[in-house]
Design a protein around this motif. Sequence first.
Motif, short mmCIF file in Angstrom:
data_model
loop_
_atom_site.label_atom_id
_atom_site.label_comp_id
_atom_site.label_asym_id
_atom_site.label_seq_id
_atom_site.Cartn_x
_atom_site.Cartn_y
_atom_site.Cartn_z
N LEU A 27 13.60 -39.38 1.63
CA LEU A 27 11.95 -40.48 1.11
C LEU A 27 12.46 -41.48 2.33
CD1 LEU A 27 12.27 -40.35 -3.22
CD2 LEU A 27 10.34 -40.38 -1.13
N ALA A 28 10.91 -41.53 2.75
CA ALA A 28 10.20 -42.80 3.69
C ALA A 28 10.97 -43.86 3.23
CB ALA A 28 8.84 -42.52 4.11
N SER A 29 10.72 -44.49 1.64
CA SER A 29 10.28 -45.84 1.71
C SER A 29 10.72 -45.82 -0.38
CB SER A 29 9.05 -46.74 1.88
OG SER A 29 7.99 -46.10 1.28
N SER A 31 7.73 -47.08 -2.24
CA SER A 31 6.74 -47.67 -2.72
C SER A 31 5.98 -45.24 -2.03
CB SER A 31 5.48 -47.83 -1.08
OG SER A 31 5.63 -47.86 -0.48
N THR A 32 6.87 -44.31 -1.51
CA THR A 32 6.51 -43.25 -1.95
C THR A 32 7.36 -43.08 -2.95
OG1 THR A 32 6.48 -43.41 0.90
CG2 THR A 32 7.12 -41.15 0.14
N PHE A 35 4.63 -43.24 -5.28
CA PHE A 35 3.18 -42.05 -5.39
C PHE A 35 3.88 -40.94 -5.46
CE2 PHE A 35 1.06 -39.27 -2.11
CZ PHE A 35 -0.35 -39.96 -3.52
N ALA A 36 5.67 -40.26 -4.82
CA ALA A 36 5.83 -38.91 -5.77
C ALA A 36 5.78 -38.93 -6.70
CB ALA A 36 7.09 -39.08 -4.98
N VAL A 82 2.80 -35.03 -0.53
CA VAL A 82 3.28 -36.51 -0.27
C VAL A 82 3.99 -36.33 0.90
CG1 VAL A 82 4.57 -38.24 -1.03
CG2 VAL A 82 3.75 -36.57 -3.31
N GLY A 84 5.51 -38.68 3.71
CA GLY A 84 6.69 -38.87 3.88
C GLY A 84 8.27 -38.91 2.66
N PHE A 85 7.81 -36.93 2.09
CA PHE A 85 8.76 -36.99 1.21
C PHE A 85 8.94 -35.88 1.65
CE2 PHE A 85 9.95 -34.74 -3.29
CZ PHE A 85 10.78 -35.35 -3.24
#
Length: 112
Positions: A27-29, A31-32, A35-36, A82, A84-85
């Motif tokens: 996971l990038a962050s 916030s990602t 959203f995920a 998503v 970034g995931f």
Amino acid sequence: MIGLIVRLLINALALVLMTFIVPGLHLASFSTAIFAALVWGLVNTLVRPIFSFFTFPLQILTLGLFTLVINAAMLALTAKLVPGFSIQSFSSAFIGALVLSIISLILTHIFK
């Protein structure tokens, strides 16, 4: 409304913890992760019932264990939707879905 936001944050935290435990998940962050978690909820609400309906005989044959494969497929679909995931392999998705369920269950029990 507050319950929905709390559930979203619990799922986001569970996703973050899952990426620390299971190799092959990224996971990038945070916030990602939020959203995920939102996409994960929508996928489980809209796609999973259809998938479960068509695989019902297989679920009966495996005494419900095929549900783990369905959860892994829903997690893999979430990762595809998503940015970034990412998930490297289906085995990572399978273990990740199992770990995600356990972590989400524990966090829900703690925060309710």
